[in-house]
Motif scaffolding. Structure first.
Motif, PDB file in Angstrom:
ATOM      1  N   PHE A 325       9.304 -21.857   3.127  1.00 42.23           N
ATOM      2  CA  PHE A 325       8.263 -21.247   3.933  1.00 42.23           C
ATOM      3  C   PHE A 325       7.651 -20.070   3.168  1.00 42.23           C
ATOM      4  N   ALA A 326       6.431 -19.691   3.587  1.00 41.44           N
ATOM      5  CA  ALA A 326       5.712 -18.599   2.932  1.00 41.44           C
ATOM      6  C   ALA A 326       4.882 -17.861   3.958  1.00 41.44           C
ATOM      7  N   TYR A 327       4.537 -16.614   3.650  1.00 44.98           N
ATOM      8  CA  TYR A 327       3.665 -15.846   4.539  1.00 44.98           C
ATOM      9  C   TYR A 327       2.760 -14.956   3.698  1.00 44.98           C
ATOM     10  N   LEU A 328       1.620 -14.581   4.296  1.00 49.26           N
ATOM     11  CA  LEU A 328       0.655 -13.730   3.612  1.00 49.26           C
ATOM     12  C   LEU A 328       1.034 -12.269   3.738  1.00 49.26           C
ATOM     13  N   VAL A 329       0.776 -11.525   2.657  1.00 49.01           N
ATOM     14  CA  VAL A 329       0.950 -10.074   2.659  1.00 49.01           C
ATOM     15  C   VAL A 329      -0.282  -9.450   2.005  1.00 49.01           C
ATOM     16  N   THR A 330      -0.412  -8.153   2.147  1.00 52.02           N
ATOM     17  CA  THR A 330      -1.488  -7.424   1.462  1.00 52.02           C
ATOM     18  C   THR A 330      -0.911  -6.179   0.810  1.00 52.02           C
ATOM     19  N   ARG A 331      -1.626  -5.701  -0.200  1.00 53.41           N
ATOM     20  CA  ARG A 331      -1.301  -4.421  -0.814  1.00 53.41           C
ATOM     21  C   ARG A 331      -2.603  -3.691  -1.118  1.00 53.41           C
ATOM     22  N   ARG A 332      -2.567  -2.367  -1.035  1.00 54.00           N
ATOM     23  CA  ARG A 332      -3.752  -1.577  -1.307  1.00 54.00           C
ATOM     24  C   ARG A 332      -4.117  -1.682  -2.789  1.00 54.00           C
ATOM     25  N   THR A 333      -5.407  -1.733  -3.069  1.00 59.05           N
ATOM     26  CA  THR A 333      -5.877  -1.702  -4.446  1.00 59.05           C
ATOM     27  C   THR A 333      -5.826  -0.255  -4.954  1.00 59.05           C
ATOM     28  N   PRO A 334      -5.875  -0.065  -6.253  1.00 57.57           N
ATOM     29  CA  PRO A 334      -5.807   1.310  -6.777  1.00 57.57           C
ATOM     30  C   PRO A 334      -6.878   2.226  -6.198  1.00 57.57           C
ATOM     31  N   GLU A 335      -8.038   1.684  -5.862  1.00 55.98           N
ATOM     32  CA  GLU A 335      -9.114   2.510  -5.311  1.00 55.98           C
ATOM     33  C   GLU A 335      -8.886   2.870  -3.848  1.00 55.98           C
ATOM     34  N   GLU A 336      -7.911   2.191  -3.197  1.00 55.92           N
ATOM     35  CA  GLU A 336      -7.556   2.461  -1.804  1.00 55.92           C
ATOM     36  C   GLU A 336      -8.653   2.097  -0.805  1.00 55.92           C
ATOM     37  N   GLN A 337      -9.704   1.410  -1.259  1.00 61.87           N
ATOM     38  CA  GLN A 337     -10.792   1.034  -0.359  1.00 61.87           C
ATOM     39  C   GLN A 337     -10.721  -0.436   0.040  1.00 61.87           C
ATOM     40  N   SER A 338      -9.745  -1.161  -0.472  1.00 64.20           N
ATOM     41  CA  SER A 338      -9.608  -2.581  -0.166  1.00 64.20           C
ATOM     42  C   SER A 338      -8.144  -2.974  -0.305  1.00 64.20           C
ATOM     43  N   VAL A 339      -7.843  -4.199   0.098  1.00 68.20           N
ATOM     44  CA  VAL A 339      -6.490  -4.735  -0.060  1.00 68.20           C
ATOM     45  C   VAL A 339      -6.570  -6.074  -0.768  1.00 68.20           C
ATOM     46  N   GLU A 340      -5.492  -6.423  -1.470  1.00 65.00           N
ATOM     47  CA  GLU A 340      -5.395  -7.719  -2.138  1.00 65.00           C
ATOM     48  C   GLU A 340      -4.412  -8.599  -1.385  1.00 65.00           C
ATOM     49  N   TYR A 341      -4.745  -9.871  -1.267  1.00 65.15           N
ATOM     50  CA  TYR A 341      -3.853 -10.814  -0.600  1.00 65.15           C
ATOM     51  C   TYR A 341      -2.811 -11.352  -1.566  1.00 65.15           C
ATOM     52  N   GLY A 342      -1.608 -11.471  -1.050  1.00 69.91           N
ATOM     53  CA  GLY A 342      -0.520 -12.054  -1.812  1.00 69.91           C
ATOM     54  C   GLY A 342       0.313 -12.971  -0.942  1.00 69.91           C
ATOM     55  N   ILE A 343       1.288 -13.636  -1.580  1.00 72.10           N
ATOM     56  CA  ILE A 343       2.149 -14.593  -0.877  1.00 72.10           C
ATOM     57  C   ILE A 343       3.600 -14.263  -1.182  1.00 72.10           C
ATOM     58  N   HIS A 344       4.431 -14.240  -0.149  1.00 68.98           N
ATOM     59  CA  HIS A 344       5.886 -14.219  -0.306  1.00 68.98           C
ATOM     60  C   HIS A 344       6.397 -15.586   0.114  1.00 68.98           C
ATOM     61  N   ALA A 345       7.209 -16.204  -0.722  1.00 65.52           N
ATOM     62  CA  ALA A 345       7.740 -17.540  -0.408  1.00 65.52           C
ATOM     63  C   ALA A 345       9.250 -17.561  -0.606  1.00 65.52           C
ATOM     64  N   TYR A 346       9.933 -18.351   0.231  1.00 66.52           N
ATOM     65  CA  TYR A 346      11.385 -18.491   0.178  1.00 66.52           C
ATOM     66  C   TYR A 346      11.737 -19.969   0.260  1.00 66.52           C
ATOM     67  N   GLY A 347      12.700 -20.380  -0.529  1.00 64.02           N
ATOM     68  CA  GLY A 347      13.144 -21.760  -0.490  1.00 64.02           C
ATOM     69  C   GLY A 347      13.224 -22.351  -1.878  1.00 64.02           C
ATOM     70  N   PRO A 348      13.789 -23.555  -1.998  1.00 62.56           N
ATOM     71  CA  PRO A 348      13.963 -24.166  -3.314  1.00 62.56           C
ATOM     72  C   PRO A 348      12.658 -24.472  -4.043  1.00 62.56           C
ATOM     73  N   HIS A 349      11.556 -24.555  -3.295  1.00 56.55           N
ATOM     74  CA  HIS A 349      10.257 -24.837  -3.920  1.00 56.55           C
ATOM     75  C   HIS A 349       9.291 -23.674  -3.698  1.00 56.55           C
ATOM     76  N   GLY A 350       9.840 -22.462  -3.696  1.00 56.32           N
ATOM     77  CA  GLY A 350       9.054 -21.283  -3.383  1.00 56.32           C
ATOM     78  C   GLY A 350       7.896 -21.051  -4.332  1.00 56.32           C
ATOM     79  N   ALA A 351       8.104 -21.218  -5.637  1.00 55.14           N
ATOM     80  CA  ALA A 351       7.037 -20.946  -6.608  1.00 55.14           C
ATOM     81  C   ALA A 351       5.866 -21.894  -6.432  1.00 55.14           C
ATOM     82  N   ALA A 352       6.166 -23.176  -6.274  1.00 58.55           N
ATOM     83  CA  ALA A 352       5.092 -24.165  -6.129  1.00 58.55           C
ATOM     84  C   ALA A 352       4.333 -23.955  -4.823  1.00 58.55           C
ATOM     85  N   PHE A 353       5.068 -23.633  -3.741  1.00 59.14           N
ATOM     86  CA  PHE A 353       4.397 -23.455  -2.457  1.00 59.14           C
ATOM     87  C   PHE A 353       3.568 -22.176  -2.449  1.00 59.14           C
TER      88      PHE A 353
END
Length: 409
Positions: A325-353
């Motif tokens: 399974f995987a879920y979306l996360v965000t982190r602030r950009t260096p300028e602090e005026q926007s966020v970047e989307y990222g993915i956290h995944a767990y499981g045997p096929h986490g990288a591919a998913f």
């Protein structure tokens, strides 16, 4: 004597005008008919339990009833949501209207707009709600509104057809009676749940199906009765700490996820950034309609051991792929005026998913970001629908047609 007798009418009118002016300024109210109705109907008289400041907070609902677990089961919706849905309905004088989900105030707004030449019927399954609505409507001069106590799944056929049907409770599906009782070319406005996401959708009736004209983010108390629908919870790691909520399709074998959290977390960043005030409702719908196994992840704050680290523990866009399974996360950009989307995944096929989910986010950013979102059509469940993106419910099949990439903004 009602609680309203202690309210200062001048102060109530002042707050009412301020709230309506705010909704005009922010673009929620765009028509004179809706503005006039909201200035005319004394909202405080339909929520006598609440303080005036709460009643006239434009973006806050007033809870009028809770169940034994203190969960809200009836409310006077936020004025912003009510105004938005009234605009979506495009009501006119003389219209025949069915409101599904009673409270009194919204029915009074409807009666103001359709005028004495129109007709408003409001229905609710809860006798306490209908008794309250009947009393408040009568006390405030709206006796012509018909209040019906019944399961709204059957509509109110004796007063059909309706030019407009407004649903003021969260619906998972659209019962056949609503479509049958809607006049040809009529409009249905309904807060419809689709894979855990609720949108207030304005549908036009065209032949045997409904076609959307607008969809807006909203939240509503869910329907009760025959059309009540509960989410399915899949517990990750066999505990209630991490729950994946499914509203439509459910994994065939949820136990495949029992050991997913034991695998090291895969963290991937998409390079897609959004401004802090940017509206991203199309991203939610894009993932819900394109990403197999889409769901919502929620973490119990009382059981949280830090196994996962979402930005919003109660509501994170997520997905399941068999044992991963995987879920979306965000982190602030260096300028602090926007966020970047990222993915956290767990499981045997986490990288591919994680890579697969990331590519969906990037595709949205390239092809649909800033666009109008999908056209949503609703057909009877028996219909032979030729569409790539379909959610099959009990009564209907809901299809999504996304615009070509060149049409996105």
């Amino acid at each position: 004597m009602s609680e309203n007798a202690t309210i200062d009418p001048g102060r109530a009118e002042e707050l009412r005008d301020q709230a309506v002016t705010q909704l005009v300024t922010d673009g929620t109210i765009v028509s004179q008919r809706v503005e006039a109705a909201m200035r005319a109907v004394p909202r405080e008289r339909f929520a006598p339990e609440a303080a005036l400041e709460d009643v006239y907070s434009p973006y806050g609902a007033v809870i009028t009833k809770r169940d034994e677990h203190r969960v809200a089961v009836s409310s006077v919706s936020a004025a912003q949501i009510q105004a938005m849905m009234l605009e979506q309905a495009d009501l006119r004088p003389g219209h025949r209207v069915l409101e599904i989900g009673s409270g009194g105030y919204n029915a009074a707004l409807l009666a103001e707009i359709v005028g004495p030449g129109g007709a408003v019927t409001t229905i609710d399954i809860d006798p306490e709600v209908t008794e309250r609505a009947t009393r408040l409507l009568k006390e405030n001069g709206y006796e012509r509104v018909r209040v019906v106590r019944a399961d709204a799944a059957q509509g109110v056929p004796e007063h059909a057809p309706y030019d407009r049907i407004l649903v003021t409770a969260g619906a998972w599906d659209i019962p056949p009676a609503w479509m049958d009782q809607l006049a040809a070319g009529g409009r249905l406005v309904v807060p419809l749940r689709m894979r855990n996401l609720t949108r207030s959708i304005s549908f036009l009736k065209s032949g045997d199906h409904l076609t959307s004209t607008s969809a807006r983010i909203c939240g509503f108390v869910p329907m009760q009765g025959a059309e009540e629908h509960r989410e399915t919870l899949v517990l990750v790691n066999g505990t209630e700490e991490i729950a994946l909520r499914f509203d439509d399709e459910v994994p065939a074998d949820p136990h495949q996820l029992d050991n997913a959290i034991l695998h090291p977390r895969v963290e991937t960043w998409t390079g897609v950034t959004v401004g802090l005030q940017e509206v991203i409702d199309t991203l939610q719908l894009y993932l819900a309609t394109h990403l197999p196994g889409f769901c919502i992840m929620a973490v119990d704050p009382n059981l949280d051991t830090g196994l996962v680290s979402p930005n919003n523990p109660r509501f994170s866009l997520a997905a399941v792929d068999d044992d991963t399974f995987a879920y979306l996360v965000t982190r602030r950009t260096p300028e602090e005026q926007s966020v970047e989307y990222g993915i956290h995944a767990y499981g045997p096929h986490g990288a591919a998913f994680a890579d697969a989910v990331s590519e969906h986010v990037r595709t949205w950013a390239r092809e649909q970001r800033g666009g109008p979102g999908p056209r949503i059509d609703v057909y009877p469940v028996s219909a032979d629908v030729a569409a790539d993106l379909v959610i099959t419910k009990m009564h209907t099949r809901v299809t999504f047609t996304w615009p070509p990439a060149t049409a996105a903004g």
